[in-house]
Design an enzyme around this catalytic site. Structure first.
Site, PDB file in Angstrom:
ATOM      1  N   GLY A  15      46.693  15.962  82.574  1.00 35.47           N
ATOM      2  CA  GLY A  15      47.067  15.143  83.723  1.00 35.47           C
ATOM      3  C   GLY A  15      48.260  15.736  84.448  1.00 35.47           C
ATOM      4  O   GLY A  15      48.315  15.787  85.693  1.00 35.47           O
ATOM      5  N   ASP A  62      46.530  18.740  71.533  1.00 35.41           N
ATOM      6  CA  ASP A  62      45.060  18.699  71.617  1.00 35.41           C
ATOM      7  C   ASP A  62      44.429  20.072  71.857  1.00 35.41           C
ATOM      8  O   ASP A  62      43.240  20.252  71.635  1.00 35.41           O
ATOM      9  CB  ASP A  62      44.611  17.753  72.742  1.00 35.41           C
TER      10      ASP A  62
HETATM   11  O1  F6P Z   1      47.396  14.088  74.199  1.00 32.72           O
HETATM   12  C1  F6P Z   1      48.118  13.998  73.019  1.00 32.72           C
HETATM   13  C2  F6P Z   1      47.739  12.742  72.269  1.00 32.72           C
HETATM   14  O2  F6P Z   1      48.505  12.691  71.097  1.00 32.72           O
HETATM   15  C3  F6P Z   1      46.250  12.612  71.947  1.00 32.72           C
HETATM   16  O3  F6P Z   1      45.861  13.378  70.840  1.00 32.72           O
HETATM   17  C4  F6P Z   1      46.148  11.135  71.738  1.00 32.72           C
HETATM   18  O4  F6P Z   1      44.838  10.674  71.985  1.00 32.72           O
HETATM   19  C5  F6P Z   1      47.111  10.585  72.756  1.00 32.72           C
HETATM   20  O5  F6P Z   1      48.032  11.612  73.047  1.00 32.72           O
HETATM   21  C6  F6P Z   1      47.881   9.361  72.328  1.00 32.72           C
HETATM   22  O6  F6P Z   1      48.572   8.880  73.413  1.00 32.72           O
HETATM   23  P1  F6P Z   1      49.805   7.873  73.359  1.00 32.72           P
HETATM   24  O7  F6P Z   1      50.970   8.624  72.814  1.00 32.72           O
HETATM   25  O8  F6P Z   1      49.988   7.466  74.760  1.00 32.72           O
HETATM   26  O9  F6P Z   1      49.397   6.767  72.436  1.00 32.72           O
END
Ligand code: F6P
Length: 359
Positions: free
Chosen positions: A115, A138
């Site tokens: 993003g 990721d």
């Molecule tokens: O993009 C990194 C990540 O850790 C993903 O693996 C996971 O789905 C997401 O972010 C979790 O997001 P948040 O920290 O907003 O819960």
């Protein structure tokens, strides 16, 4: 005087501070500390929108190589809302341009995932000088072979699988370790192979629960009293994957389980009668110090980003391609997801070792 703004955006990961440090130290070394000013934008694009920033000094970048998180703070500012006027009637894109001009920046350095890169490209289209760096556990950024943060997260997820292995053996249980990775399976695949998982489920290869159950029963029949599954948080059954997009989204939202692993665990327990447990390391995978690999790659990325600024070679993300750090145009990578190719060497290797993907 050169003025460079720097921000970290989206979910944090290991290696953000080591990258920031490498950009800053390279710029100070090249220009001299009196001839470059680094502005730390607070909490990602939010700080650029609302004009929250900190004038940094060289000492701010010392002692942060091994530090997890980000000294600048971060936030999620969804790309799809960037053109939407917010609740305070702020036009976000106009505000970011205004603050960039107000701060008299020559360039904005952006550290982030998918993003973030899309917004970086939008700002480039709007005429700002942008240089970006590939961050995420990721490893799903198109255009680079690796992102910083990924290896450290692989280390942590692997350590979880290692620890679970011993307790799974003692109790003769089935264990599911749910691994992060959003919509892709890189982290699960690498941790799964490194941790010796028996079954790896990733979004790129929708699973058939009967195939998963068959593998577990075959292990039991061969005298193995436990089974380890590395399951990506985005893993999906063949059944769900075959639905049209809208229906699929609704079915996932309607799921009565906290996450996919709990559904799989219930199905396994019912079909095999074997005790089945779920472990979700979650944000643990994003925390703590970057490992040595990430310290090196983030330093290489940071130095290369600073060089792009020195060369006024804006509008690029630094990337690792075939072992070399190179610039790739933001317009080429923005909005593209790097999924695991189902014919990748890693998948073939795992299959050759007898690891099941539930397909
Ligand atoms: O993009 C990194 C990540 O850790 C993903 O693996 C996971 O789905 C997401 O972010 C979790 O997001 P948040 O920290 O907003 O819960």
């Amino acid at each position: 005087m050169k003025r460079v703004g720097i921000l970290t955006s989206g979910g944090d990961c290991q290696g953000l501070n080591s990258t920031i440090r490498a950009v800053a130290k390279t710029l100070y070394n090249y220009y001299g500390a009196d001839d470059v000013e680094i502005i730390g934008i607070i909490d990602g694009y939010r700080g650029l929108i609302y004009g929250e920033y900190r004038r940094m000094k060289p000492e701010n970048f010392s002692g942060i190589l091994t530090m997890g998180g980000t000294i600048l703070g971060t936030s999620r500012q969804p790309f799809k809302l960037m053109r939407v006027i917010d609740e305070n009637s702020v036009d976000k894109v106009a505000a970011m341009k205004k603050n960039y001009k107000k701060l008299n920046l020559n360039c904005l350095v952006v550290l982030g995932g998918n993003g973030t890169q899309k917004t970086a490209n939008l700002l480039r289209e709007e005429g700002l000088n942008v240089v970006s760096l590939p961050k995420t556990i990721d490893n799903d950024l198109w255009g680079t072979d690796i992102t910083f943060g990924f290896q450290s997260a692989v280390d942590i997820a692997t350590n979880v699988i290692d620890c679970i292995h011993t307790t799974a053996t003692s109790h003769g249980r089935v264990f599911i370790i749910e691994v992060m990775g959003h919509k892709v399976g890189w982290l699960t695949l690498y941790a799964g192979i490194a941790g010796g998982a028996d079954i790896i489920l990733i979004p790129e290869i929708p699973y058939d629960i009967n195939s998963v159950i068959k593998t577990i029963k075959a292990r039991t029949a061969s005298g193995k009293n436990f089974s380890i599954l590395a399951v990506a948080e985005g893993a999906i059954s063949k059944e769900l994957a075959s639905l049209p997009k809208k229906q699929k989204k609704a079915a996932i939202a309607d799921m009565k389980y906290p996450s996919i692993s709990y559904k799989i665990a219930e199905e396994i327990e019912q079909a095999t009668g074997q005790e089945t447990r779920v472990t979700v390391p979650g944000h643990f995978q994003r925390g703590g110090s970057p490992d040595p690999y990430d310290r090196v790659i983030s330093t290489r990325f940071g130095v290369a980003a600073a060089q792009l600024i020195i060369d006024k070679n804006y509008g690029n993300m630094v990337a690792l391609r075939n072992g070399k750090v190179v610039p790739v145009p933001l317009e080429e990578i923005a909005g593209k997801l790097k999924t695991v190719p189902t014919d990748s060497e890693e998948i073939k290797t795992a299959k050759a070792m007898g690891i099941s993907f539930g397909d």
